[in-house]
Design a protein around this motif. Sequence first.
Motif, PDB file in Angstrom:
ATOM      1  N   MET A 238       0.819  -1.217   0.000  1.00  0.00           N
ATOM      2  CA  MET A 238       0.000   0.000   0.000  1.00  0.00           C
ATOM      3  C   MET A 238       0.851   1.263   0.000  1.00  0.00           C
ATOM      4  SD  MET A 238      -3.191  -0.527  -0.309  1.00  0.00           S
ATOM      5  CE  MET A 238      -2.826  -1.810  -1.469  1.00  0.00           C
ATOM      6  N   GLN A 239       2.100   1.166   0.481  1.00  0.00           N
ATOM      7  CA  GLN A 239       2.990   2.324   0.409  1.00  0.00           C
ATOM      8  C   GLN A 239       3.329   2.654  -1.040  1.00  0.00           C
ATOM      9  OE1 GLN A 239       6.401   1.268   2.735  1.00  0.00           O
ATOM     10  NE2 GLN A 239       5.468   1.907   4.660  1.00  0.00           N
ATOM     11  N   TRP A 240       3.370   1.650  -1.890  1.00  0.00           N
ATOM     12  CA  TRP A 240       3.736   1.818  -3.295  1.00  0.00           C
ATOM     13  C   TRP A 240       2.513   1.815  -4.198  1.00  0.00           C
ATOM     14  CZ3 TRP A 240       8.508   3.162  -4.601  1.00  0.00           C
ATOM     15  CH2 TRP A 240       9.507   2.961  -3.663  1.00  0.00           C
ATOM     16  N   ARG A 241       1.346   2.061  -3.656  1.00  0.00           N
ATOM     17  CA  ARG A 241       0.105   1.964  -4.419  1.00  0.00           C
ATOM     18  C   ARG A 241       0.050   2.971  -5.576  1.00  0.00           C
ATOM     19  NH1 ARG A 241      -5.988   2.788  -2.069  1.00  0.00           N
ATOM     20  NH2 ARG A 241      -7.042   2.356  -4.018  1.00  0.00           N
ATOM     21  N   ALA A 242       0.305   4.223  -5.281  1.00  0.00           N
ATOM     22  CA  ALA A 242       0.205   5.260  -6.320  1.00  0.00           C
ATOM     23  C   ALA A 242       1.220   5.040  -7.448  1.00  0.00           C
ATOM     24  CB  ALA A 242       0.360   6.643  -5.703  1.00  0.00           C
ATOM     25  N   PRO A 243       2.502   4.797  -7.145  1.00  0.00           N
ATOM     26  CA  PRO A 243       3.437   4.548  -8.256  1.00  0.00           C
ATOM     27  C   PRO A 243       3.090   3.292  -9.057  1.00  0.00           C
ATOM     28  CG  PRO A 243       4.648   5.026  -6.248  1.00  0.00           C
ATOM     29  CD  PRO A 243       3.221   4.897  -5.881  1.00  0.00           C
ATOM     30  N   LEU A 244       2.600   2.250  -8.378  1.00  0.00           N
ATOM     31  CA  LEU A 244       2.224   1.041  -9.101  1.00  0.00           C
ATOM     32  C   LEU A 244       1.044   1.288 -10.033  1.00  0.00           C
ATOM     33  CD1 LEU A 244       2.575  -1.736  -6.377  1.00  0.00           C
ATOM     34  CD2 LEU A 244       3.949  -1.452  -8.430  1.00  0.00           C
ATOM     35  N   LEU A 245       0.059   2.023  -9.551  1.00  0.00           N
ATOM     36  CA  LEU A 245      -1.092   2.326 -10.408  1.00  0.00           C
ATOM     37  C   LEU A 245      -0.680   3.182 -11.603  1.00  0.00           C
ATOM     38  CD1 LEU A 245      -3.912   3.005  -7.787  1.00  0.00           C
ATOM     39  CD2 LEU A 245      -3.696   1.072  -9.334  1.00  0.00           C
ATOM     40  N   GLY A 246       0.200   4.151 -11.362  1.00  0.00           N
ATOM     41  CA  GLY A 246       0.677   4.966 -12.473  1.00  0.00           C
ATOM     42  C   GLY A 246       1.474   4.143 -13.479  1.00  0.00           C
ATOM     43  N   GLY A 247       2.321   3.264 -12.976  1.00  0.00           N
ATOM     44  CA  GLY A 247       3.106   2.408 -13.863  1.00  0.00           C
ATOM     45  C   GLY A 247       2.238   1.476 -14.682  1.00  0.00           C
ATOM     46  N   PHE A 248       1.228   0.885 -14.029  1.00  0.00           N
ATOM     47  CA  PHE A 248       0.317   0.005 -14.768  1.00  0.00           C
ATOM     48  C   PHE A 248      -0.507   0.779 -15.798  1.00  0.00           C
ATOM     49  CE2 PHE A 248       0.586  -3.035 -11.055  1.00  0.00           C
ATOM     50  CZ  PHE A 248       1.404  -3.925 -11.740  1.00  0.00           C
ATOM     51  N   GLY A 249      -0.844   2.024 -15.474  1.00  0.00           N
ATOM     52  CA  GLY A 249      -1.563   2.854 -16.445  1.00  0.00           C
ATOM     53  C   GLY A 249      -0.710   3.143 -17.667  1.00  0.00           C
ATOM     54  N   LEU A 250       0.560   3.486 -17.436  1.00  0.00           N
ATOM     55  CA  LEU A 250       1.471   3.728 -18.561  1.00  0.00           C
ATOM     56  C   LEU A 250       1.695   2.452 -19.366  1.00  0.00           C
ATOM     57  CD1 LEU A 250       4.137   6.017 -16.867  1.00  0.00           C
ATOM     58  CD2 LEU A 250       2.444   6.663 -18.586  1.00  0.00           C
ATOM     59  N   LEU A 251       1.792   1.330 -18.676  1.00  0.00           N
ATOM     60  CA  LEU A 251       1.971   0.050 -19.357  1.00  0.00           C
ATOM     61  C   LEU A 251       0.754  -0.287 -20.214  1.00  0.00           C
ATOM     62  CD1 LEU A 251       3.898  -2.395 -19.598  1.00  0.00           C
ATOM     63  CD2 LEU A 251       2.590  -3.432 -17.740  1.00  0.00           C
ATOM     64  N   ALA A 252      -0.431   0.001 -19.699  1.00  0.00           N
ATOM     65  CA  ALA A 252      -1.653  -0.258 -20.470  1.00  0.00           C
ATOM     66  C   ALA A 252      -1.714   0.646 -21.704  1.00  0.00           C
ATOM     67  CB  ALA A 252      -2.882  -0.048 -19.596  1.00  0.00           C
ATOM     68  N   ALA A 253      -1.334   1.915 -21.537  1.00  0.00           N
ATOM     69  CA  ALA A 253      -1.343   2.833 -22.681  1.00  0.00           C
ATOM     70  C   ALA A 253      -0.332   2.391 -23.735  1.00  0.00           C
ATOM     71  CB  ALA A 253      -1.033   4.252 -22.213  1.00  0.00           C
ATOM     72  N   GLN A 254       0.837   1.949 -23.282  1.00  0.00           N
ATOM     73  CA  GLN A 254       1.849   1.457 -24.213  1.00  0.00           C
ATOM     74  C   GLN A 254       1.369   0.170 -24.883  1.00  0.00           C
ATOM     75  OE1 GLN A 254       4.541   2.942 -25.180  1.00  0.00           O
ATOM     76  NE2 GLN A 254       5.447   1.290 -26.374  1.00  0.00           N
ATOM     77  N   GLY A 255       0.657  -0.659 -24.135  1.00  0.00           N
ATOM     78  CA  GLY A 255       0.146  -1.910 -24.689  1.00  0.00           C
ATOM     79  C   GLY A 255      -0.877  -1.685 -25.774  1.00  0.00           C
ATOM     80  N   VAL A 256      -1.610  -0.616 -25.683  1.00  0.00           N
ATOM     81  CA  VAL A 256      -2.579  -0.294 -26.728  1.00  0.00           C
ATOM     82  C   VAL A 256      -1.857   0.183 -27.979  1.00  0.00           C
ATOM     83  CG1 VAL A 256      -4.424   1.316 -27.349  1.00  0.00           C
ATOM     84  CG2 VAL A 256      -4.456   0.197 -25.136  1.00  0.00           C
ATOM     85  N   ARG A 257      -0.803   0.970 -27.805  1.00  0.00           N
ATOM     86  CA  ARG A 257      -0.072   1.509 -28.956  1.00  0.00           C
ATOM     87  C   ARG A 257       0.792   0.457 -29.641  1.00  0.00           C
ATOM     88  NH1 ARG A 257       3.505   5.962 -27.433  1.00  0.00           N
ATOM     89  NH2 ARG A 257       3.662   6.288 -29.678  1.00  0.00           N
ATOM     90  N   ARG A 258       1.553  -0.310 -28.841  1.00  0.00           N
ATOM     91  CA  ARG A 258       2.477  -1.309 -29.395  1.00  0.00           C
ATOM     92  C   ARG A 258       2.405  -2.597 -28.576  1.00  0.00           C
ATOM     93  NH1 ARG A 258       7.727   2.531 -30.156  1.00  0.00           N
ATOM     94  NH2 ARG A 258       6.844   3.855 -31.750  1.00  0.00           N
ATOM     95  N   PRO A 259       1.459  -3.452 -28.871  1.00  0.00           N
ATOM     96  CA  PRO A 259       1.271  -4.649 -28.050  1.00  0.00           C
ATOM     97  C   PRO A 259       2.455  -5.616 -28.079  1.00  0.00           C
ATOM     98  CG  PRO A 259      -0.477  -4.447 -29.698  1.00  0.00           C
ATOM     99  CD  PRO A 259       0.461  -3.321 -29.895  1.00  0.00           C
ATOM    100  N   ARG A 260       3.047  -5.805 -29.225  1.00  0.00           N
ATOM    101  CA  ARG A 260       4.138  -6.775 -29.327  1.00  0.00           C
ATOM    102  C   ARG A 260       5.363  -6.315 -28.530  1.00  0.00           C
ATOM    103  NH1 ARG A 260       5.223  -9.043 -35.189  1.00  0.00           N
ATOM    104  NH2 ARG A 260       3.045  -9.579 -34.874  1.00  0.00           N
ATOM    105  N   SER A 261       5.690  -5.061 -28.643  1.00  0.00           N
ATOM    106  CA  SER A 261       6.824  -4.495 -27.912  1.00  0.00           C
ATOM    107  C   SER A 261       6.566  -4.531 -26.402  1.00  0.00           C
ATOM    108  CB  SER A 261       7.061  -3.063 -28.372  1.00  0.00           C
ATOM    109  OG  SER A 261       8.002  -2.430 -27.560  1.00  0.00           O
ATOM    110  N   THR A 262       5.333  -4.221 -26.026  1.00  0.00           N
ATOM    111  CA  THR A 262       4.984  -4.221 -24.604  1.00  0.00           C
ATOM    112  C   THR A 262       5.079  -5.622 -24.022  1.00  0.00           C
ATOM    113  OG1 THR A 262       3.494  -2.372 -25.009  1.00  0.00           O
ATOM    114  CG2 THR A 262       3.221  -3.546 -22.950  1.00  0.00           C
TER     115      THR A 262
END
Length: 96
Positions: free
Chosen positions: A46-70
């Motif tokens: 829970m201490q790392w909740r905000a950075p983890l959510l932000g990282g997963f959001g960026l990963l999801a956005a990257q996954g939409v743009r370039r799925p194979r690379s992600t």
Amino acid sequence: MNRRERATELEYLETRILQQRLDMGHALHDWRDATAPIDHGWQHLMQWRAPLLGGFGLLAAQGVRRPRSTRAWMRRGLSTLLLVNRARALYRLARR
């Protein structure tokens, strides 16, 4: 039932209730000791909740743009994480 029997019964019930409360207190202490590592891990997560959510959001956005690379980056990241975890376990084993 006369007064003496009622007083005896009341005293018996009160001591029984007191013993049950003491037993529940000990059980609660044992439960907290048993679940302490899980609670500690959850608090750490829970201490790392905000950075983890932000990282997963960026990963999801990257996954939409370039799925194979992600997928490739996720595979590399997971492999690195598992390798670090294995190295830590071996280090702990060697320290004993």
